[in-house]
Design an enzyme around this catalytic site. Structure first.
Site, PDB file in Angstrom:
ATOM      1  N   LYS A  78     -10.158  11.395  15.632  1.00 31.24           N
ATOM      2  CA  LYS A  78     -10.585  12.809  15.219  1.00 31.24           C
ATOM      3  C   LYS A  78     -11.185  12.646  13.662  1.00 31.24           C
ATOM      4  O   LYS A  78     -12.529  13.276  13.357  1.00 31.24           O
ATOM      5  CB  LYS A  78      -9.731  13.862  15.142  1.00 31.24           C
ATOM      6  CG  LYS A  78     -10.303  15.266  15.437  1.00 31.24           C
ATOM      7  CD  LYS A  78      -9.206  16.430  15.168  1.00 31.24           C
ATOM      8  CE  LYS A  78      -8.694  16.576  16.383  1.00 31.24           C
ATOM      9  NZ  LYS A  78      -7.743  17.798  16.224  1.00 31.24           N
ATOM     10  N   ASP A  98     -17.424   0.666  -1.081  1.00 32.83           N
ATOM     11  CA  ASP A  98     -17.211  -0.444  -2.029  1.00 32.83           C
ATOM     12  C   ASP A  98     -17.894  -0.524  -3.101  1.00 32.83           C
ATOM     13  O   ASP A  98     -18.362  -1.641  -3.583  1.00 32.83           O
ATOM     14  CB  ASP A  98     -17.632  -1.690  -0.999  1.00 32.83           C
ATOM     15  CG  ASP A  98     -16.425  -2.004   0.015  1.00 32.83           C
ATOM     16  OD1 ASP A  98     -15.299  -1.672   0.008  1.00 32.83           O
ATOM     17  OD2 ASP A  98     -16.871  -2.663   1.196  1.00 32.83           O
ATOM     18  N   LYS A 147      -7.558  14.694   5.527  1.00 25.99           N
ATOM     19  CA  LYS A 147      -7.764  15.701   6.590  1.00 25.99           C
ATOM     20  C   LYS A 147      -7.887  17.224   6.041  1.00 25.99           C
ATOM     21  O   LYS A 147      -8.450  18.133   6.736  1.00 25.99           O
ATOM     22  CB  LYS A 147      -6.418  15.731   7.627  1.00 25.99           C
ATOM     23  CG  LYS A 147      -6.413  14.527   8.343  1.00 25.99           C
ATOM     24  CD  LYS A 147      -4.954  14.734   9.289  1.00 25.99           C
ATOM     25  CE  LYS A 147      -5.105  13.216  10.329  1.00 25.99           C
ATOM     26  NZ  LYS A 147      -3.888  13.125  10.911  1.00 25.99           N
ATOM     27  N   ASP A 166       1.316  -0.567  -6.986  1.00 25.88           N
ATOM     28  CA  ASP A 166       0.933  -1.900  -6.847  1.00 25.88           C
ATOM     29  C   ASP A 166      -0.022  -2.446  -7.764  1.00 25.88           C
ATOM     30  O   ASP A 166       0.143  -3.495  -8.445  1.00 25.88           O
ATOM     31  CB  ASP A 166       0.502  -2.275  -5.496  1.00 25.88           C
ATOM     32  CG  ASP A 166      -0.423  -1.346  -4.755  1.00 25.88           C
ATOM     33  OD1 ASP A 166      -1.155  -0.386  -5.657  1.00 25.88           O
ATOM     34  OD2 ASP A 166      -0.897  -1.330  -3.571  1.00 25.88           O
ATOM     35  N   ASP A 170       0.870  -1.321  -0.029  1.00 23.68           N
ATOM     36  CA  ASP A 170      -0.029   0.018  -0.027  1.00 23.68           C
ATOM     37  C   ASP A 170       0.740   1.435   0.016  1.00 23.68           C
ATOM     38  O   ASP A 170       0.766   2.214  -0.766  1.00 23.68           O
ATOM     39  CB  ASP A 170      -0.922   0.008   1.332  1.00 23.68           C
ATOM     40  CG  ASP A 170      -2.297   0.874   0.809  1.00 23.68           C
ATOM     41  OD1 ASP A 170      -2.507   0.875  -0.271  1.00 23.68           O
ATOM     42  OD2 ASP A 170      -2.957   1.131   1.838  1.00 23.68           O
ATOM     43  N   ASN A 192     -13.522   0.194 -12.927  1.00 19.21           N
ATOM     44  CA  ASN A 192     -13.652   0.761 -11.365  1.00 19.21           C
ATOM     45  C   ASN A 192     -12.144   1.010 -10.917  1.00 19.21           C
ATOM     46  O   ASN A 192     -12.025   1.411  -9.716  1.00 19.21           O
ATOM     47  CB  ASN A 192     -14.203  -0.161 -10.592  1.00 19.21           C
ATOM     48  CG  ASN A 192     -13.780  -1.310 -10.534  1.00 19.21           C
ATOM     49  OD1 ASN A 192     -12.833  -1.927 -10.790  1.00 19.21           O
ATOM     50  ND2 ASN A 192     -14.576  -2.376  -9.753  1.00 19.21           N
TER      51      ASN A 192
HETATM   52 FE1  SF4 Z   1     -15.988  -3.429 -15.723  1.00 15.57          FE
HETATM   53 FE2  SF4 Z   1     -16.775  -4.204 -13.364  1.00 15.57          FE
HETATM   54 FE3  SF4 Z   1     -17.042  -1.744 -14.096  1.00 15.57          FE
HETATM   55 FE4  SF4 Z   1     -18.608  -3.447 -15.454  1.00 15.57          FE
HETATM   56  S1  SF4 Z   1     -18.620  -3.099 -13.096  1.00 15.57           S
HETATM   57  S2  SF4 Z   1     -17.354  -1.701 -16.397  1.00 15.57           S
HETATM   58  S3  SF4 Z   1     -17.204  -5.308 -15.515  1.00 15.57           S
HETATM   59  S4  SF4 Z   1     -15.213  -2.947 -13.569  1.00 15.57           S
HETATM   60 FE1  SF4 Z   2     -17.058   5.769  -6.595  1.00 15.91          FE
HETATM   61 FE2  SF4 Z   2     -16.945   4.766  -4.211  1.00 15.91          FE
HETATM   62 FE3  SF4 Z   2     -15.679   3.493  -6.225  1.00 15.91          FE
HETATM   63 FE4  SF4 Z   2     -14.657   5.664  -4.970  1.00 15.91          FE
HETATM   64  S1  SF4 Z   2     -14.792   3.721  -4.200  1.00 15.91           S
HETATM   65  S2  SF4 Z   2     -14.918   5.324  -7.124  1.00 15.91           S
HETATM   66  S3  SF4 Z   2     -16.455   6.808  -4.445  1.00 15.91           S
HETATM   67  S4  SF4 Z   2     -17.907   3.771  -6.099  1.00 15.91           S
END
Ligand code: SF4
Ligand code: SF4
Length: 371
Positions: A294, A238, A219, A137, A131, A152
């Site tokens: 905090k 998530d 922060k 990474d 991390d 994503n």
């Molecule tokens: Fe790709 Fe998953 Fe996003 Fe669909 S939800 S565009 S499969 S990363």
């Molecule tokens: Fe969007 Fe949440 Fe994914 Fe960040 S973790 S990109 S705020 S859905």
């Protein structure tokens, strides 16, 4: 058995079944990407600042020849969780911080792996990171064939989806390296559509500064618009992983990542009152712990401000008296967000005694924005 096969065998013997190898060389393909993200102000600021260190492993370990990349799964199926806590106001903690601190778990595994290898091969020079290391990474995991990039911005693996923690070891062994995985992101855009803050873009770009995961850790001051989109998130987010079709029916993660009762839907009203000592005891050994009480308290106030239930105003108002000006500012925001009329009354009263010019100016800003 060649060195690569031996390393894989040792890794499997200690429960690491995601492993790959990358030649230690300058990753020129990253330079442009990092520079472009920097120019657009998309970087979180938590990364290594020196771009050369991010792309050149030799600047971290001069005689590194191979980078061993490992992944450990952390998805815990919710129907295996039988904590019967269901408070009226609860916060969300990302699965990545449900259980034991993954930095510790991964580092223990990587150290063990190298010890086993040294028993057979003699002294090996190595350095390992999770991390907070200088290299990227996810890029290493992609190059090592551990998974492919999703829109994503996560690395998605065959068996565990994107629910994997990644660590890497720079070492002076020459190990045969992998070919990276072909991109199998379904390009369904579900992650982009579901992201509450618009942090993800169609071209695999990602603005870390808009991501809730960053917001719950920074922060720096968070804009009112983004605070409203944080919902009841206390640490991480998530959403873009939960909607991804590659994350359905995945294999479960290590038992170490099973949540303690207080990490799974924690009671916001209890969190508000958490002392530093209690915070350390409860959250000191999970990933969330690093930002301190905090920041958690601020996030709790944001979550309560977003609850839409004016009942919590009575709890929030106490924090207008907090010793921290930052907490007073967020309590003022939550008061106005929860109830413009009662909130304003409370703030008018508070202004009579508030001495901090920053808090005073924040309250004036809130009036302008919300009233
Ligand atoms: Fe790709 Fe998953 Fe996003 Fe669909 S939800 S565009 S499969 S990363
Ligand atoms: Fe969007 Fe949440 Fe994914 Fe960040 S973790 S990109 S705020 S859905």
């Amino acid at each position: 058995m060649n060195l690569k096969e031996k390393t894989i065998k040792y890794a499997k013997s200690i429960g690491i079944d995601l492993i790959g190898f990358v030649k230690s060389e300058v990753f020129e393909d990253l330079r442009e990407r990092i520079n472009s993200r920097k120019e657009k102000d998309y970087l979180s600021g938590f990364e290594e600042k020196d771009i050369e260190k991010r792309i050149d492993p030799q600047l971290t370990m001069k005689d590194a020849k191979t980078i061993i990349v490992v992944g450990v799964p952390y998805y815990i199926h919710e129907n295996n969780i039988n904590h019967d806590t269901n408070p009226e106001f609860y916060g969300k903690i990302s699965r990545s911080s449900w259980g034991k601190d993954y930095h510790v778990v991964l580092k223990e595994k990587m150290k063990k792996l190298m010890e086993l290898m040294q028993e057979e091969l003699g002294k090996i020079k190595y350095r390992f990171f999770v991390d907070t290391g200088p290299l990227v990474d996810r890029h290493l995991a992609y190059k090592a064939g551990i998974g492919w990039y999703g829109k994503n911005n996560c690395i998605i693996t065959e068996n565990y989806g994107s629910w994997v923690f990644i660590g890497y070891i720079l070492c002076d062994l020459e190990i045969e390296t992998e070919n990276h995985e072909e991109n199998r992101c379904a390009k369904c855009n579900k992650c982009i559509d579901a992201c509450p803050t618009g942090a993800l873009m169609d071209n695999y770009e990602y603005n870390a500064k808009r991501c809730i995961s960053f917001l719950t850790q920074t922060k720096e001051d968070i804009s009112y618009q983004l605070r409203e989109k944080m919902g009841n998130s206390l640490y991480g987010c998530d959403v873009c992983q939960l909607v991804c079709p590659h994350n359905v029916n995945v294999e479960g993660g290590y038992d170490e990542f099973f949540p303690e009762e207080h990490n799974y839907r924690p009671n916001l009203l209890e969190l508000l009152q958490l002392s530093n000592k209690q915070f350390k005891k409860k959250y000191g050994d999970i990933a969330l712990g690093w930002r301190g009480n905090k920041v958690l308290k601020r996030n709790t106030i944001i979550a309560l401000g977003n609850s839409g239930d004016i009942k919590v105003l009575d709890h929030i108002k106490k924090y207008l008296e907090d010793s921290s000006p930052m907490i007073r500012k967020y309590a003022a925001w939550a008061a106005i967000r929860l109830d413009k009329v009662r909130g304003k009354k409370l703030l008018e009263e508070h202004l009579k005694k508030e001495k901090d010019p920053q808090v005073i100016s924040e309250i004036k800003k809130l009036y302008k924005y919300y009233l």
